[in-house]
Design an enzyme around this catalytic site. Structure first.
Site, short mmCIF file in Angstrom:
data_model
loop_
_atom_site.label_atom_id
_atom_site.label_comp_id
_atom_site.label_asym_id
_atom_site.label_seq_id
_atom_site.Cartn_x
_atom_site.Cartn_y
_atom_site.Cartn_z
N ASP A 164 2.22 -1.94 -0.97
CA ASP A 164 1.52 -0.83 -1.61
C ASP A 164 2.40 -0.18 -2.68
O ASP A 164 1.96 0.11 -3.80
CB ASP A 164 1.14 0.19 -0.53
CG ASP A 164 0.61 1.48 -1.10
OD1 ASP A 164 -0.54 1.49 -1.57
OD2 ASP A 164 1.34 2.48 -1.08
N GLU A 189 -1.96 -6.46 0.05
CA GLU A 189 -0.75 -5.65 -0.08
C GLU A 189 0.39 -6.26 0.73
O GLU A 189 1.54 -6.29 0.28
CB GLU A 189 -1.01 -4.21 0.37
CG GLU A 189 -1.91 -3.46 -0.60
CD GLU A 189 -2.09 -2.00 -0.23
OE1 GLU A 189 -2.23 -1.18 -1.15
OE2 GLU A 189 -2.12 -1.68 0.98
#
Lengths: 223, 223
Positions: free
Chosen positions: A43, A115
Site C-alpha cells: 500500500d 497490494e
C-alpha cells in the site's frame, strides 16, 4: 494454485524468493503465513510510486488535484480491476470458509492481493524493481487520468458502482435540518442494500450531506 | 530567512538544487512557487520509508499494529515536533497575512513544511538520500515506539494535546440513544474550544461514540 511462472510473466518480474509471491497470494483464511503484512507494505509502495509519477506527469497540477487522482488510482475498485487483469482469482489461496464468498468480500480479497504482490516485489527486488512493474500495470490508467473534471463525485461513483453490479440504487433521506436559514446543517442517511445500517452524512446543504454519506459508503465498501 | 547552510547541516543533507529547499520552505501565502506539491510528494515518501522500517523492525507485528504505529509517526503533531527540532519556524517564508497566525494554524504550516522538505530531498537525491535523513530525524521515535498498548486512544490523545496547550478540556454530551437494549446506538457530541461546532460520533456504546468523536476532532485539528 495455477502455475506461478505464468503469473510472473504477466507481472514482468521473476522473483528470486518465490516464497514471497506465494505468501502474497495467501489469504489469512488459508494459512498463518498470510499476506496482510505484505499488503501493508505494498500500500505504501503503491502510494509513493503513483505520487511520483503524477508529480512529474502533471507539472502544473495543484496538490489537491494530484491527491484526488492518486485516490482514484489506488482505491479498492482499481486494485480489483488490476487483479482481474492478472487473473489473480486463479492463484489466490483461500480457506474453505472463504472459497464461496462472492461480491464485495471477494473484490476486497483480490484488491488486497494486488497490494501484497507489490509488497513482495518491493522486498524481493527493492523499489527499483517495483516501479517499472507497477507503472506498467497502471500504464493505461495513468495515461488517461486527468486532473479536475475527470474525478467523479462520491454520489456518481456509488451509483455507477452499484449499477455495474446490478444492485438497487442507494436511497437518501434527510434526517434533520438544524440552524438558522443562512447557517443550516443537514443530516442525511444513505441506505444501500449491501449494508445493514444506513450511513450518515452531514453538510451545509442537502447535496453536501448526501455526498459525504455516499463517500462514507464507498469507504466502507472499500470501493 | 535564516542561513540555509545551518538547516542543511541539521538535516545532514546538502542540496544540489538549493532552490528545491527554498521552495519547500515557502508557504502559499508568500509566493506562487510554494511548497504544496512538494508536501504531497513528501507525504508519500514519508509513508513508504516509515512503513518499510516498521515492517523490518517488528517482524511479527500484525498489519493493524503497523498501521497504527505508522499513523502515530506521520501525524501532524509528530511532524510539528520534527519541525521544532529543526527550528523550521526561523526558515519558513510566510505572507504578511500569515505571519501573525498562531496555534493550530501555525502547527499545521510547520508540519506541512517538514513533508515538503522530504519531497524536496526526494526530488534532489532520490529515495536513497531521503531514507537515511528521514530515519535519522525519526530515530528516537522509531526506537521507542511499540506495537499495541503504546498507541493511545483518541480521547486520551485529545486530552493530552489540549492540556499541553493549556486549553480547556473537551466536553462530551450524549445526543441520542436509539435501538433495543441489546442493540443500542449512541450519538454524542464532542465540543472543544478550538472548534465552533460540536463534532459528532456514533457507536454501540457511549465510550465508543466518544472515541469516534474525539478521533474526528483530532483529524480536523490535524493532530
Amino acid at each position: 494454485m495455477a502455475d506461478l511462472n505464468r503469473l510472473q510473466k504477466s507481472l514482468g518480474y521473476q522473483f528470486q524468493r518465490l516464497e514471497l509471491l506465494e505468501q502474497a497470494l495467501t489469504h489469512r483464511s488459508a494459512n498463518s503465513r498470510h499476506n496482510e503484512r505484505l499488503e501493508y507494505l505494498g500500500d505504501a509502495v503503491l502510494g509513493v510510486v503513483i505520487a511520483e509519477d503524477l508529480f512529474h506527469r502533471f507539472p502544473k497540477a495543484p496538490e489537491g488535484d494530484m491527491t484526488r487522482m492518486r485516490a482514484t488510482l489506488v482505491r479498492g475498485v482499481t486494485l480489483a480491476e488490476v487483479a482481474r487483469e492478472l487473473s489473480l482469482g486463479e492463484y489466490i489461496r483461500l480457506g474453505s470458509g472463504e472459497l464461496k464468498s462472492g461480491g464485495f468480500r471477494r473484490e476486497s480479497i483480490l484488491a488486497d492481493a494486488v497490494e501484497a504482490i507489490l509488497g513482495a516485489v518491493f522486498l524481493d527486488g527493492g523499489i527499483e524493481a517495483c516501479k517499472p512493474l507497477l507503472l506498467n500495470l497502471w500504464k493505461q490508467r495513468l495515461d488517461t487520468i486527468e486532473p479536475g473534471a475527470g474525478q467523479k463525485d462520491p454520489k456518481t461513483r456509488l451509483q455507477e458502482w452499484l449499477q455495474a453490479r446490478k444492485k438497487p440504487l442507494p436511497t437518501y433521506e434527510v434526517i434533520t435540518v438544524t440552524g438558522d436559514a443562512h447557517n443550516q446543517k443537514f443530516t442525511v442517511h444513505c441506505q444501500v442494500s449491501a449494508l445493514e445500517e444506513p450511513v450518515m452524512g452531514e453538510g451545509s446543504s442537502r447535496r453536501k450531506a448526501e455526498q459525504e454519506a455516499a463517500g462514507k459508503v464507498l469507504e466502507i465498501l472499500q470501493v
